[in-house]
Design a protein around this motif. Structure first.
Motif, PDB file in Angstrom:
ATOM      1  N   GLN A  76       0.820  -1.213   0.000  1.00 30.48           N
ATOM      2  CA  GLN A  76       0.000   0.000   0.000  1.00 30.48           C
ATOM      3  C   GLN A  76       0.854   1.263   0.000  1.00 30.48           C
ATOM      4  O   GLN A  76       0.472   2.281  -0.603  1.00 30.48           O
ATOM      5  N   ASP A  77       2.035   1.183   0.640  1.00 22.90           N
ATOM      6  CA  ASP A  77       2.934   2.340   0.632  1.00 22.90           C
ATOM      7  C   ASP A  77       3.501   2.582  -0.759  1.00 22.90           C
ATOM      8  O   ASP A  77       3.640   3.721  -1.207  1.00 22.90           O
ATOM      9  N   VAL A  78       3.839   1.471  -1.440  1.00 20.37           N
ATOM     10  CA  VAL A  78       4.385   1.578  -2.798  1.00 20.37           C
ATOM     11  C   VAL A  78       3.334   2.161  -3.740  1.00 20.37           C
ATOM     12  O   VAL A  78       3.619   3.055  -4.543  1.00 20.37           O
ATOM     13  N   LEU A  79       2.087   1.656  -3.632  1.00 15.05           N
ATOM     14  CA  LEU A  79       1.006   2.137  -4.490  1.00 15.05           C
ATOM     15  C   LEU A  79       0.687   3.598  -4.219  1.00 15.05           C
ATOM     16  O   LEU A  79       0.493   4.392  -5.140  1.00 15.05           O
ATOM     17  N   PHE A  80       0.660   3.956  -2.930  1.00 15.61           N
ATOM     18  CA  PHE A  80       0.350   5.336  -2.568  1.00 15.61           C
ATOM     19  C   PHE A  80       1.403   6.288  -3.106  1.00 15.61           C
ATOM     20  O   PHE A  80       1.091   7.345  -3.656  1.00 15.61           O
ATOM     21  N   LYS A  81       2.669   5.875  -2.968  1.00 14.81           N
ATOM     22  CA  LYS A  81       3.760   6.715  -3.454  1.00 14.81           C
ATOM     23  C   LYS A  81       3.695   6.859  -4.966  1.00 14.81           C
ATOM     24  O   LYS A  81       3.958   7.924  -5.524  1.00 14.81           O
ATOM     25  N   ARG A  82       3.339   5.747  -5.621  1.00 14.52           N
ATOM     26  CA  ARG A  82       3.230   5.760  -7.080  1.00 14.52           C
ATOM     27  C   ARG A  82       2.085   6.660  -7.543  1.00 14.52           C
ATOM     28  O   ARG A  82       2.233   7.464  -8.468  1.00 14.52           O
ATOM     29  N   LEU A  83       0.920   6.530  -6.880  1.00 18.98           N
ATOM     30  CA  LEU A  83      -0.246   7.304  -7.270  1.00 18.98           C
ATOM     31  C   LEU A  83      -0.101   8.770  -6.875  1.00 18.98           C
ATOM     32  O   LEU A  83      -0.552   9.665  -7.589  1.00 18.98           O
ATOM     33  N   GLN A  84       0.511   9.006  -5.739  1.00 15.13           N
ATOM     34  CA  GLN A  84       0.695  10.372  -5.274  1.00 15.13           C
ATOM     35  C   GLN A  84       1.615  11.152  -6.202  1.00 15.13           C
ATOM     36  O   GLN A  84       1.382  12.311  -6.495  1.00 15.13           O
ATOM     37  N   GLY A  85       2.658  10.482  -6.693  1.00 18.16           N
ATOM     38  CA  GLY A  85       3.596  11.129  -7.599  1.00 18.16           C
ATOM     39  C   GLY A  85       4.416  12.204  -6.899  1.00 18.16           C
ATOM     40  O   GLY A  85       4.480  12.280  -5.681  1.00 18.16           O
ATOM     41  N   CYS A  86       5.001  13.074  -7.713  1.00 16.89           N
ATOM     42  CA  CYS A  86       5.868  14.127  -7.171  1.00 16.89           C
ATOM     43  C   CYS A  86       5.089  15.401  -6.878  1.00 16.89           C
ATOM     44  O   CYS A  86       5.617  16.329  -6.270  1.00 16.89           O
ATOM     45  N   GLY A  87       3.844  15.461  -7.344  1.00 16.99           N
ATOM     46  CA  GLY A  87       3.016  16.632  -7.060  1.00 16.99           C
ATOM     47  C   GLY A  87       3.088  17.721  -8.109  1.00 16.99           C
ATOM     48  O   GLY A  87       2.326  18.696  -8.056  1.00 16.99           O
ATOM     49  N   LYS A  88       3.983  17.599  -9.100  1.00 18.38           N
ATOM     50  CA  LYS A  88       4.106  18.606 -10.156  1.00 18.38           C
ATOM     51  C   LYS A  88       2.952  18.468 -11.153  1.00 18.38           C
ATOM     52  O   LYS A  88       2.490  17.367 -11.436  1.00 18.38           O
ATOM     53  N   GLN A  89       2.503  19.588 -11.685  1.00 12.33           N
ATOM     54  CA  GLN A  89       1.379  19.599 -12.616  1.00 12.33           C
ATOM     55  C   GLN A  89       1.798  20.109 -13.993  1.00 12.33           C
ATOM     56  O   GLN A  89       2.695  20.970 -14.098  1.00 12.33           O
ATOM     57  N   CYS A  90       1.150  19.574 -15.019  1.00  9.90           N
ATOM     58  CA  CYS A  90       1.414  20.026 -16.384  1.00  9.90           C
ATOM     59  C   CYS A  90       1.177  21.537 -16.447  1.00  9.90           C
ATOM     60  O   CYS A  90       0.153  22.028 -15.946  1.00  9.90           O
ATOM     61  N   PRO A  91       2.101  22.288 -17.050  1.00  8.92           N
ATOM     62  CA  PRO A  91       1.952  23.748 -17.083  1.00  8.92           C
ATOM     63  C   PRO A  91       0.750  24.233 -17.889  1.00  8.92           C
ATOM     64  O   PRO A  91       0.337  25.398 -17.739  1.00  8.92           O
ATOM     65  N   PHE A  92       0.163  23.366 -18.708  1.00  9.07           N
ATOM     66  CA  PHE A  92      -0.964  23.782 -19.547  1.00  9.07           C
ATOM     67  C   PHE A  92      -2.312  23.264 -19.035  1.00  9.07           C
ATOM     68  O   PHE A  92      -3.249  24.039 -18.883  1.00  9.07           O
ATOM     69  N   CYS A  93      -2.411  21.955 -18.795  1.00  9.69           N
ATOM     70  CA  CYS A  93      -3.709  21.387 -18.395  1.00  9.69           C
ATOM     71  C   CYS A  93      -3.799  21.081 -16.905  1.00  9.69           C
ATOM     72  O   CYS A  93      -4.853  20.680 -16.412  1.00  9.69           O
ATOM     73  N   GLN A  94      -2.684  21.220 -16.192  1.00 11.26           N
ATOM     74  CA  GLN A  94      -2.624  21.012 -14.738  1.00 11.26           C
ATOM     75  C   GLN A  94      -2.817  19.558 -14.294  1.00 11.26           C
ATOM     76  O   GLN A  94      -3.062  19.298 -13.113  1.00 11.26           O
ATOM     77  N   ALA A  95      -2.688  18.615 -15.224  1.00  9.78           N
ATOM     78  CA  ALA A  95      -2.732  17.192 -14.838  1.00  9.78           C
ATOM     79  C   ALA A  95      -1.469  16.851 -14.050  1.00  9.78           C
ATOM     80  O   ALA A  95      -0.388  17.378 -14.326  1.00  9.78           O
ATOM     81  N   LEU A  96      -1.624  15.972 -13.074  1.00  2.81           N
ATOM     82  CA  LEU A  96      -0.501  15.617 -12.217  1.00  2.81           C
ATOM     83  C   LEU A  96       0.511  14.724 -12.931  1.00  2.81           C
ATOM     84  O   LEU A  96       0.137  13.853 -13.725  1.00  2.81           O
ATOM     85  N   CYS A  97       1.780  14.941 -12.626  1.00  2.00           N
ATOM     86  CA  CYS A  97       2.850  14.101 -13.176  1.00  2.00           C
ATOM     87  C   CYS A  97       2.651  12.654 -12.756  1.00  2.00           C
ATOM     88  O   CYS A  97       2.284  12.371 -11.616  1.00  2.00           O
ATOM     89  N   GLU A  98       2.884  11.743 -13.689  1.00  2.00           N
ATOM     90  CA  GLU A  98       2.683  10.316 -13.421  1.00  2.00           C
ATOM     91  C   GLU A  98       3.998   9.546 -13.294  1.00  2.00           C
ATOM     92  O   GLU A  98       4.004   8.317 -13.293  1.00  2.00           O
TER      93      GLU A  98
END
Length: 218
Positions: A76-98
């Motif tokens: 669950q920690d691995v999945l959470f870290k993976r899904l949470q990502g780094c928190g950066k967002q696309c500069p145009f559409c604001q989608a989260l970095c994957e």
């Protein structure tokens, strides 16, 4: 006649016993030792087999949750870290970095959203943009924002402004049905929130149903 002290007799016997080599009583003793070793080895083998059976039986009886609990690295920690990502967002559409929570040189998004959801609007009409980033970076369009010091900059050269982002140039990729559905349903509310005009959404996109939108997430 001088008597022999019992302790002296015992010590002499020990010394004589170890100095007899392989003859007589010593051969019998070595044979007994060999038998004991075999017996001990058999007992140890049986003990290991019993322990193995016991552990397997215990593992089968244990619940999935208890097995997970005893793992050194929690899934669950691995999945959470993976899904949470780094928190950066696309500069145009604001989608989260994957790219995940681990260190990475480039941020990326597999499915970009309509840029209007990231507050992008057309300069003259002030309408929210329905184009997606992968199409824009392959076009001859330009953008300007605080990062460009309010100067027009070609989409094709976006990486000179955002060098830590990788946006693939895919002009023919279809936008996510889910995010198009969201934009269609809440077009006016997004416009009001972003102080813009509602997007001019093509009829082909307006026909996306909720069922199709839900399926696109699976």
């Amino acid at each position: 006649h001088q008597g022999i002290h019992p302790s002296h007799l015992q010590e002499t016997s020990r010394k004589t016993f170890y100095s007899q080599g392989c003859s007589g009583q010593n051969q019998h003793t070595e044979h007994c030792k060999s038998q004991k070793k075999k017996k001990n080895a058999q007992c140890l083998h049986c003990s290991v087999k019993d322990m193995d059976k016991s552990l397997k039986a215990s593992f089968k009886k244990s619940s999935f949750e208890s097995r997970i609990k005893h793992l050194q690295t929690k899934p669950q920690d691995v999945l959470f870290k993976r899904l949470q990502g780094c928190g950066k967002q696309c500069p145009f559409c604001q989608a989260l970095c994957e790219a995940g929570g681990e260190a990475h040189s480039k941020h990326f998004v597999s499915i970009h959203r309509p840029e209007g959801l990231g507050r992008c609007r057309f300069h003259n009409s002030k309408q929210l943009v329905t184009d997606i980033c992968t199409s824009s970076v392959n076009s001859n369009s330009c953008f300007k924002c605080h990062d460009t010091k309010d100067q027009w900059h070609p989409y094709k050269e976006y990486d000179t402004i955002y060098p830590d982002w990788r946006i693939d140039r895919e002009p023919n990729i279809e936008p996510s049905a889910y995010w198009i559905y969201v934009m269609v349903q809440f077009n006016n509310r997004f416009a009001e929130e972003y102080d813009a005009n509602p997007a001019d959404i093509p009829l082909s996109l307006k026909g996306i149903t909720k069922i199709r939108a839900d399926k696109s997430l699976k």
